[in-house]
Scaffold this motif. Structure first.
Motif, PDB file in Angstrom:
ATOM      1  N   LEU A 136     -39.100 102.462  88.590  1.00 15.02           N
ATOM      2  CA  LEU A 136     -39.945 103.481  87.794  1.00 15.02           C
ATOM      3  C   LEU A 136     -41.500 103.044  87.992  1.00 15.02           C
ATOM      4  O   LEU A 136     -41.714 101.752  87.771  1.00 15.02           O
ATOM      5  CB  LEU A 136     -39.632 103.297  86.287  1.00 15.02           C
ATOM      6  CG  LEU A 136     -40.703 103.914  85.393  1.00 15.02           C
ATOM      7  CD1 LEU A 136     -40.551 105.379  85.386  1.00 15.02           C
ATOM      8  CD2 LEU A 136     -40.346 103.476  83.956  1.00 15.02           C
ATOM      9  N   THR A 139     -46.564 102.045  84.770  1.00 14.59           N
ATOM     10  CA  THR A 139     -47.689 101.233  84.289  1.00 14.59           C
ATOM     11  C   THR A 139     -48.930 100.957  85.345  1.00 14.59           C
ATOM     12  O   THR A 139     -48.548 100.765  86.588  1.00 14.59           O
ATOM     13  CB  THR A 139     -47.202  99.763  84.122  1.00 14.59           C
ATOM     14  OG1 THR A 139     -46.203  99.781  83.201  1.00 14.59           O
ATOM     15  CG2 THR A 139     -48.411  98.765  83.668  1.00 14.59           C
ATOM     16  N   GLY A 144     -52.380 100.209  80.912  1.00 15.65           N
ATOM     17  CA  GLY A 144     -51.403  99.506  80.240  1.00 15.65           C
ATOM     18  C   GLY A 144     -50.602 100.217  79.309  1.00 15.65           C
ATOM     19  O   GLY A 144     -49.922 101.185  79.715  1.00 15.65           O
ATOM     20  N   SER A 145     -50.527  99.812  78.047  1.00 12.22           N
ATOM     21  CA  SER A 145     -49.656 100.568  76.930  1.00 12.22           C
ATOM     22  C   SER A 145     -50.287 102.042  76.522  1.00 12.22           C
ATOM     23  O   SER A 145     -49.346 102.799  76.151  1.00 12.22           O
ATOM     24  CB  SER A 145     -49.564  99.887  75.816  1.00 12.22           C
ATOM     25  OG  SER A 145     -49.087  98.670  75.818  1.00 12.22           O
ATOM     26  N   LEU A 169     -46.888  95.997  88.161  1.00  8.60           N
ATOM     27  CA  LEU A 169     -45.735  95.601  87.366  1.00  8.60           C
ATOM     28  C   LEU A 169     -44.503  96.487  87.545  1.00  8.60           C
ATOM     29  O   LEU A 169     -43.614  96.376  86.553  1.00  8.60           O
ATOM     30  CB  LEU A 169     -46.067  95.327  85.961  1.00  8.60           C
ATOM     31  CG  LEU A 169     -46.919  94.218  85.507  1.00  8.60           C
ATOM     32  CD1 LEU A 169     -47.565  94.378  84.186  1.00  8.60           C
ATOM     33  CD2 LEU A 169     -46.429  92.603  85.646  1.00  8.60           C
ATOM     34  N   SER A 171     -40.978  96.753  88.896  1.00  9.35           N
ATOM     35  CA  SER A 171     -39.921  96.146  89.317  1.00  9.35           C
ATOM     36  C   SER A 171     -38.746  96.962  90.157  1.00  9.35           C
ATOM     37  O   SER A 171     -38.586  98.098  89.988  1.00  9.35           O
ATOM     38  CB  SER A 171     -38.893  95.741  87.967  1.00  9.35           C
ATOM     39  OG  SER A 171     -39.784  94.954  87.287  1.00  9.35           O
ATOM     40  N   THR A 381     -44.068  97.227  74.289  1.00 10.99           N
ATOM     41  CA  THR A 381     -44.350  96.013  73.554  1.00 10.99           C
ATOM     42  C   THR A 381     -43.885  96.020  72.061  1.00 10.99           C
ATOM     43  O   THR A 381     -43.661  96.929  71.599  1.00 10.99           O
ATOM     44  CB  THR A 381     -45.992  95.444  73.756  1.00 10.99           C
ATOM     45  OG1 THR A 381     -46.612  96.225  73.008  1.00 10.99           O
ATOM     46  CG2 THR A 381     -46.383  95.359  74.965  1.00 10.99           C
ATOM     47  N   GLU A 383     -45.562  95.237  69.387  1.00  6.72           N
ATOM     48  CA  GLU A 383     -46.679  96.059  68.756  1.00  6.72           C
ATOM     49  C   GLU A 383     -46.400  97.564  68.929  1.00  6.72           C
ATOM     50  O   GLU A 383     -46.808  97.970  67.839  1.00  6.72           O
ATOM     51  CB  GLU A 383     -48.092  95.491  69.193  1.00  6.72           C
ATOM     52  CG  GLU A 383     -48.418  94.036  68.861  1.00  6.72           C
ATOM     53  CD  GLU A 383     -47.659  93.099  69.886  1.00  6.72           C
ATOM     54  OE1 GLU A 383     -47.319  93.314  70.889  1.00  6.72           O
ATOM     55  OE2 GLU A 383     -47.601  91.659  69.477  1.00  6.72           O
TER      56      GLU A 383
HETATM   57  C1  FAD Z   1     -41.441  91.450  84.354  1.00  2.00           C
HETATM   58  C2  FAD Z   1     -42.373  92.791  84.049  1.00  2.00           C
HETATM   59  C3  FAD Z   1     -41.474  93.925  84.557  1.00  2.00           C
HETATM   60  C4  FAD Z   1     -42.017  95.386  84.411  1.00  2.00           C
HETATM   61  N1  FAD Z   1     -41.448  96.479  84.975  1.00  2.00           N
HETATM   62  C5  FAD Z   1     -42.019  97.432  84.905  1.00  2.00           C
HETATM   63  C6  FAD Z   1     -41.265  98.582  85.787  1.00  2.00           C
HETATM   64  O1  FAD Z   1     -40.647  98.620  86.416  1.00  2.00           O
HETATM   65  N2  FAD Z   1     -42.125  99.942  85.780  1.00  2.00           N
HETATM   66  C7  FAD Z   1     -43.418  99.745  84.901  1.00  2.00           C
HETATM   67  O2  FAD Z   1     -43.715 101.019  84.921  1.00  2.00           O
HETATM   68  N3  FAD Z   1     -43.663  99.004  84.140  1.00  2.00           N
HETATM   69  C8  FAD Z   1     -43.242  97.615  84.091  1.00  2.00           C
HETATM   70  N4  FAD Z   1     -43.848  96.521  83.392  1.00  2.00           N
HETATM   71  C9  FAD Z   1     -44.909  96.934  82.501  1.00  2.00           C
HETATM   72  C10 FAD Z   1     -44.833  96.878  81.132  1.00  2.00           C
HETATM   73  O3  FAD Z   1     -44.015  97.941  80.515  1.00  2.00           O
HETATM   74  C11 FAD Z   1     -46.074  96.600  80.645  1.00  2.00           C
HETATM   75  O4  FAD Z   1     -46.589  95.304  80.858  1.00  2.00           O
HETATM   76  C12 FAD Z   1     -45.825  97.011  78.943  1.00  2.00           C
HETATM   77  O5  FAD Z   1     -46.019  98.244  78.724  1.00  2.00           O
HETATM   78  C13 FAD Z   1     -47.409  96.706  78.271  1.00  2.00           C
HETATM   79  O6  FAD Z   1     -48.535  96.843  79.027  1.00  2.00           O
HETATM   80  P1  FAD Z   1     -49.590  95.931  79.681  1.00  2.00           P
HETATM   81  O7  FAD Z   1     -49.047  94.658  80.097  1.00  2.00           O
HETATM   82  O8  FAD Z   1     -50.677  96.594  80.315  1.00  2.00           O
HETATM   83  O9  FAD Z   1     -50.227  95.265  78.347  1.00  2.00           O
HETATM   84  P2  FAD Z   1     -51.591  95.800  77.344  1.00  2.00           P
HETATM   85  O10 FAD Z   1     -51.253  97.276  77.269  1.00  2.00           O
HETATM   86  O11 FAD Z   1     -52.732  95.644  78.039  1.00  2.00           O
HETATM   87  O12 FAD Z   1     -51.303  95.182  75.896  1.00  2.00           O
HETATM   88  C14 FAD Z   1     -51.631  93.762  75.867  1.00  2.00           C
HETATM   89  C15 FAD Z   1     -51.391  93.328  74.403  1.00  2.00           C
HETATM   90  O13 FAD Z   1     -52.072  94.134  73.459  1.00  2.00           O
HETATM   91  C16 FAD Z   1     -51.347  94.774  72.483  1.00  2.00           C
HETATM   92  N5  FAD Z   1     -51.655  95.978  72.205  1.00  2.00           N
HETATM   93  C17 FAD Z   1     -52.419  97.050  72.975  1.00  2.00           C
HETATM   94  N6  FAD Z   1     -52.471  98.182  72.369  1.00  2.00           N
HETATM   95  C18 FAD Z   1     -52.325  98.028  70.980  1.00  2.00           C
HETATM   96  C19 FAD Z   1     -52.186  98.708  69.803  1.00  2.00           C
HETATM   97  N7  FAD Z   1     -52.884  99.902  69.972  1.00  2.00           N
HETATM   98  N8  FAD Z   1     -52.155  98.187  68.574  1.00  2.00           N
HETATM   99  C20 FAD Z   1     -51.564  96.907  68.632  1.00  2.00           C
HETATM  100  N9  FAD Z   1     -51.513  96.217  69.703  1.00  2.00           N
HETATM  101  C21 FAD Z   1     -51.642  96.553  70.883  1.00  2.00           C
HETATM  102  C22 FAD Z   1     -49.902  94.846  73.258  1.00  2.00           C
HETATM  103  O14 FAD Z   1     -48.972  95.091  72.388  1.00  2.00           O
HETATM  104  C23 FAD Z   1     -49.843  93.601  73.886  1.00  2.00           C
HETATM  105  O15 FAD Z   1     -49.517  92.502  73.100  1.00  2.00           O
HETATM  106  C24 FAD Z   1     -43.129  95.247  83.429  1.00  2.00           C
HETATM  107  C25 FAD Z   1     -43.685  94.383  82.901  1.00  2.00           C
HETATM  108  C26 FAD Z   1     -43.129  92.804  83.146  1.00  2.00           C
HETATM  109  C27 FAD Z   1     -43.902  91.847  82.344  1.00  2.00           C
END
Ligand code: FAD
Length: 400
Positions: A136, A139, A144-145, A169, A171, A381, A383
């Protein structure tokens, strides 16, 4: 209507598994027997893809479990998928018992089954049942989220789309033969609504226009997670999955099963760690009595076990609703919150039960600790799952 719904939901409490579901659990257990913790310890240490495990999943029908029989699959639902994932994970495989099935069968198989046209189903589903790996691409570094903020753009030119952008990220992208790629076909500023303008594509890999670079990471080292750069990728119009610009609603449909999968993984990992901790705590004596007789060690494990069993029920309910086409976002998110916290608590206290040995690679708990922590970060996440519950279950104002 509301009253009828309640009655339907009460029937969910009749938890006797069907003969077919019991067979799923038995078959998963048979597969798990051949892949013990030592196998996973070595795969993780050597950064090696578990080819024989993947073959076993394909041969036993787990990769195609969600795919209808006419496309070579098992024709079952998320409930059965969850049973398989929990069994594989908790009996010996750790996160791997869920991971590969989620990437290929949920991201690929389920998305195409739910939203693909007949040509797409004929093209992909039989191959997925036979083990064609999927990934997929959602991200992005700058979104990010905030998925609606993604920048990867697909521009329609004649009978194809030209796609440019960057994903991170992702996988399994280094091995996958197919990617479910989430793009913007209408820029956010021009979209009539924030949730409009996303489109999904089925991208065949490898492709010269798609550069994939593995990222070094904390755990699950038997499977790579990658940066993906997309430059002038040409995708035929027939590879658009579902309706143009309506991709957000399709993605949501994949994200709930993804949450259920990770809840199964967190619960399974917790159960695996508790099983190993209990074995150790019964035989290890340092002050004459087995360490498992001390309440300081016993109670946290007992509490984690109780919470995991509650989380499993909620996750079953989410899957049960999903399989009946009913809304399941509330249950899927709530199950994830509880399963992840319980799974993390279980592995944390299992490590404490092992004392210094818990820190040694050969006892496996440190690996499960690295694995279980991912479930708090992905696919959604902790949160963001709580935000969903606050807003959509409690009716509180959106918190961001
Ligand atoms: C090992 C691994 C495998 C993955 N595999 C895939 C994959 O196959 N395909 C894919 O598309 N993605 C994948 N991901 C990505 C994963 O889905 C994202 O890392 C995740 O959705 C969070 O996005 P971010 O890392 O950009 O964190 P961010 O969005 O930057 O968030 C950072 C922190 O801030 C918090 N935060 C952000 N916004 C808010 C809010 N509004 N309120 C409260 N808290 C908030 C978050 O909860 C988090 O704790 C993978 C991630 C990892 C680590």
């Amino acid at each position: 209507m509301c009253f009828l719904l309640r009655i339907e939901r009460v029937s969910f409490l009749d938890l006797e598994l069907t003969a077919e579901q019991k067979m799923v659990v038995k078959a998963a257990s048979e597969v798990a027997k051949d892949f013990d913790p030592e196998y996973w310890r070595n795969k993780d240490k050597n950064h090696e893809f578990p080819e024989d495990f993947w073959k076993a999943l394909v041969d036993a029908g787990f990769v195609g479990i969600l795919i209808p029989e006419k496309y070579g699959g098992g024709g079952m639902g998320m409930f059965e998928m969850i049973l398989a994932m929990e069994t594989l994970t908790s009996e010996s495989c750790g996160l791997a018992g869920e991971w590969f099935l989620c990437l290929t069968s949920v991201f690929g198989g389920l998305s195409i089954l739910k939203h693909g046209n007949e040509l797409q189903k004929d093209n992909y589903l039989p191959r997925i049942s036979k083990g064609m790996e999927f990934c997929l691409g959602l991200t992005e570094p700058d979104a990010g989220s905030n998925t609606l903020n993604i920048q990867t753009a697909a521009v329609e030119t004649g009978d194809e789309y030209v796609i440019n952008g960057r994903k991170t990220l992702i996988s399994g992208a280094d091995r996958a033969k197919g990617m479910l790629l989430v793009t913007r076909t209408t820029p956010l500023e021009k979209a009539p609504k924030r949730t409009l303008g996303l489109s999904l594509f089925l991208v065949d890999l490898p492709n010269q226009a798609v550069e994939v670079t593995p990222i070094e990471k904390h755990g699950i080292n038997y499977s790579n997670t990658c940066d993906v750069y997309i430059t002038d990728l040409r995708v035929p119009r027939e590879n658009l999955l579902g309706e143009k610009d309506k991709g957000w609603y399709l993605v949501l449909d994949t994200l709930n099963p993804e949450r259920m999968s990770f809840s199964a993984a967190a619960a399974g990992l917790g159960l695996l760690a508790i099983k190993k901790a209990v074995e150790h705590a019964k035989q290890r004596k340092v002050f004459g009595a087995p360490i498992g007789s001390y309440q300081a060690l016993q109670f946290p494990l007992a509490e984690a076990k109780a919470k995991i069993e509650a989380a499993r029920l909620l996750n079953y309910k989410a899957a049960w609703l999903y399989d009946r086409g009913q809304p399941c976002g509330a249950e899927a998110n709530m199950a994830k919150v509880v399963a992840v916290e319980a799974g993390i608590q279980a592995v944390y206290h299992a490590m404490q039960t092992f004392g210094g040995y818990g820190y040694a690679v050969d006892y496996d708990v440190e690996r499960w600790w690295r694995e279980v922590n991912l479930t708090r970060l992905a696919p959604v996440t902790h949160e963001m799952a709580l935000s969903f519950i606050g807003e959509h279950v409690l009716g509180l104002p959106k918190s961001y």
